[in-house]
Enzyme design. Structure first.
Site, PDB file in Angstrom:
ATOM      1  N   THR A  72     -23.572 -31.405  40.702  1.00 51.30           N
ATOM      2  CA  THR A  72     -23.823 -30.971  39.328  1.00 51.30           C
ATOM      3  C   THR A  72     -24.462 -32.036  38.446  1.00 51.30           C
ATOM      4  O   THR A  72     -25.483 -31.781  37.800  1.00 51.30           O
ATOM      5  CB  THR A  72     -22.499 -30.502  38.698  1.00 51.30           C
ATOM      6  N   ASN A 112     -21.449 -37.492  41.255  1.00 51.54           N
ATOM      7  CA  ASN A 112     -20.536 -37.124  40.158  1.00 51.54           C
ATOM      8  C   ASN A 112     -19.539 -38.251  39.889  1.00 51.54           C
ATOM      9  O   ASN A 112     -18.958 -38.334  38.812  1.00 51.54           O
ATOM     10  CB  ASN A 112     -19.763 -35.851  40.507  1.00 51.54           C
ATOM     11  N   GLU A 142     -24.339 -35.840  25.475  1.00 49.57           N
ATOM     12  CA  GLU A 142     -23.512 -36.498  24.451  1.00 49.57           C
ATOM     13  C   GLU A 142     -23.775 -37.999  24.364  1.00 49.57           C
ATOM     14  O   GLU A 142     -23.234 -38.688  23.504  1.00 49.57           O
ATOM     15  CB  GLU A 142     -22.032 -36.274  24.768  1.00 49.57           C
ATOM     16  N   TYR A 173     -18.501 -31.740  25.066  1.00 56.20           N
ATOM     17  CA  TYR A 173     -18.130 -30.787  26.115  1.00 56.20           C
ATOM     18  C   TYR A 173     -16.694 -30.315  25.998  1.00 56.20           C
ATOM     19  O   TYR A 173     -15.769 -31.113  25.849  1.00 56.20           O
ATOM     20  CB  TYR A 173     -18.360 -31.409  27.495  1.00 56.20           C
ATOM     21  N   HIS A 201     -16.453 -22.281  44.183  1.00 59.62           N
ATOM     22  CA  HIS A 201     -15.601 -23.274  44.839  1.00 59.62           C
ATOM     23  C   HIS A 201     -14.303 -22.649  45.342  1.00 59.62           C
ATOM     24  O   HIS A 201     -13.794 -23.002  46.396  1.00 59.62           O
ATOM     25  CB  HIS A 201     -15.270 -24.414  43.867  1.00 59.62           C
ATOM     26  N   ASP A 258     -28.150 -25.463  38.939  1.00 60.76           N
ATOM     27  CA  ASP A 258     -28.260 -26.857  39.383  1.00 60.76           C
ATOM     28  C   ASP A 258     -28.238 -26.984  40.906  1.00 60.76           C
ATOM     29  O   ASP A 258     -28.732 -27.962  41.449  1.00 60.76           O
ATOM     30  CB  ASP A 258     -27.159 -27.715  38.738  1.00 60.76           C
TER      31      ASP A 258
HETATM   32 ZN   LIG Z   1     -22.880 -27.588  39.510  1.00 62.02          ZN
END
Ligand SMILES: [Zn+2]
Length: 499
Positions: A155, A176, A222, A238, A278, A321
């Site tokens: 992501t 990530n 952000e 977020y 997921h 994504d």
């Molecule tokens: Zn994702």
């Protein structure tokens, strides 16, 4: 039509040249018939009387004319049927008569609304009728076989590649979660310090040009970078609990601002259907419901834009994504099983799956680690070992663009589609979905649907990597972008020419 379809990007307008060929054949046939007919009227001349010659000529001319009429009828009637069939098929949604971009009706400037539906695997659009997404598809431009994510298909790396046009090794968000090799500090999805986020995201580029941008969630939005300060009212911190409808309505509210204050670039982000993917994998009915919900939100957006008279003016880019693939515990590789060849201590591993990222301490022979791991994996004695391959990062396939950053661990393992890497056997049993695999897997692809004044209606374009999106957006906005990994010619191959 030719102006919007350069040779590099074939378009859905292919059937149209085919129709032109259909038309040209009968035309040629008729012309050749006309040309031939005088020839057939030629007759051998005999040195007899003028009367005989005259009668012969009249008779022959009559025969020739009759033949001509008969042949003309045959030739003309057959192609006419073909012509009618061809024309009736031209109403299919894949045809496009657009040659130039359409002028703005209400807005003063081009506006791009970039929407991400997380984990929207390519193909999910066929799970249900999805009237709103399909409205964008049939009246806009679609990557026919999906949008290709960058590697790793995770992501944060992908969202940031979309808005910077850079591969992760250049924009710095290589995973990530990762560690700074110099300080040992950890990057997490909650890290907003500018030092992690390299490159120039679209909101910064836009603000640098004295224009306004607004972000309703996007990884990196952000972060205060350059002239982008995440301004109040135009940049949201977020919070996954904000209802999707509220996000859509807030974006719509921007269009109620005075014309010159409407942000020219906006982002909108939905966590679904990644969230469900997921848990249940890509083939569960729960995914269908999640995708239908996203379609409903797109409908809410279209309705709001139409109410404000700006739907045809706004360039909407709907994408994801990455994709999603089903995983189950039987498809596991355990690093502990490599013990007879090499022990991999837990603290060497920064990330287990699907991207195995290993950084041994200084002094350890990296080549030796890779060789021993692969020897074990190839031995046939490690369960599912043949489905994992380990590389020094510089030896990874160059198409992955995953070597040029010291944030990338020196040893990377690539696991086959649907497999997972774990440290050791546990009792937990689960089946679900995952992503992060090699971006060459079709299951990792996502959607690209674009609708707006500069996108041809009903056009299909070949798949492309998401690093091209940055240049596409700056071209629509007519601003100079920062250097990036996208191609400068890409936007012209996709967008309609200025009128
Ligand atoms: Zn994702």
């Amino acid at each position: 039509m030719a102006s919007d379809s350069p040779p590099t990007i074939p378009t859905s307008t292919k059937p149209i040249p085919a129709r032109e060929e259909d038309l040209s054949n009968p035309t040629t046939a008729l012309l050749s018939f006309d040309t031939d007919s005088p020839t057939t009227s030629k007759s051998p001349h005999k040195p007899t009387t003028a009367t005989i010659i005259f009668i012969s000529l009249v008779l022959l001319t009559c025969i020739a004319l009759s033949a001509a009429v008969a042949f003309a009828f045959l030739f003309f009637s057959t192609p006419q049927t073909t012509l009618n069939t061809s024309l009736s098929s031209s109403s299919s949604p894949t045809s496009s008569n657009d040659t130039a971009s359409r002028p703005l009706k209400k807005l003063n400037n081009p506006v791009v609304l970039l929407i991400s539906s997380d984990g929207f695997r390519f193909g999910y659009q066929y799970k249900s009728s999805l009237p709103n997404i399909n409205r964008l598809i049939s009246n806009g431009t679609e990557a026919e076989l999906g949008l290709i994510p960058v590697f790793p298909t995770l992501t944060f790396p992908n969202h940031y590649s979309i808005v910077t046009g850079l591969y992760p090794s250049f924009h710095g968000i290589v995973n990530n979660y990762f560690l700074d090799p110099n300080t040992g500090e950890a990057f997490t999805m909650g890290s907003h310090e500018p030092k992690w986020w390299l490159g120039e995201p679209l909101w910064e580029t836009v603000v640098n040009h004295g224009l306004k941008a607004a972000t309703y969630f996007w990884p990196g939005s952000e972060v205060h970078k350059g002239s982008w300060t995440c301004p109040k009212g135009f940049c949201r911190n977020y919070n996954e609990s904000v209802p999707f409808e509220e996000r859509v309505d807030t974006v719509l509210d921007y269009f109620d601002l005075p014309s010159d204050e409407i942000p020219v670039f906006m982002t909108l982000y939905f966590e679904d259907p990644d969230h469900q993917g997921h848990q249940v994998g890509p083939d569960d009915p729960e995914i269908t419901r999640a995708v239908e919900r996203i379609d409903g939100l797109i409908g809410r957006l279209i309705e709001g834009l139409e109410k404000r008279g700006v739907f045809e003016d706004v360039s909407i880019i709907l994408l994801g994504d990455h994709g999603m693939v089903g995983t189950c515990d039987k498809k596991l590789v355990f690093l502990d099983d490599l013990a007879p060849w090499i022990e991999i201590p837990h603290d060497w591993v920064q990330y287990y799956t699907p991207l195995l990222a290993i950084r041994p301490p200084k002094g350890v022979d990296l080549k030796d680690v890779v060789a021993k791991m692969n020897k074990g994996l190839e031995s046939g004695k490690v369960e599912n070992g043949k489905h994992l391959k380990v590389y020094l990062k510089e030896d990874l396939p160059s198409r992955l663009h995953y070597a040029d950053s010291d944030r990338i661990t020196p040893i990377i393992g690539l696991v086959e589609e649907g497999f997972k890497v774990e440290e050791k056997r546990t009792n937990k049993k689960e089946c679900g979905g995952a992503h992060g695999y090699d971006n060459a897997f079709f299951s990792m692809r996502t959607i690209f649907v674009a609708h707006g004044p500069q996108f041809a209606r009903g056009r299909k374009i070949p798949s492309f990597e998401n690093v091209q999106i940055y240049n596409l957006v700056t071209t629509i906005l007519n601003i100079q972008g920062a250097p990036n990994n996208g191609s400068l010619s890409f936007p012209n191959s996709v967008l309609l020419a200025s009128p």
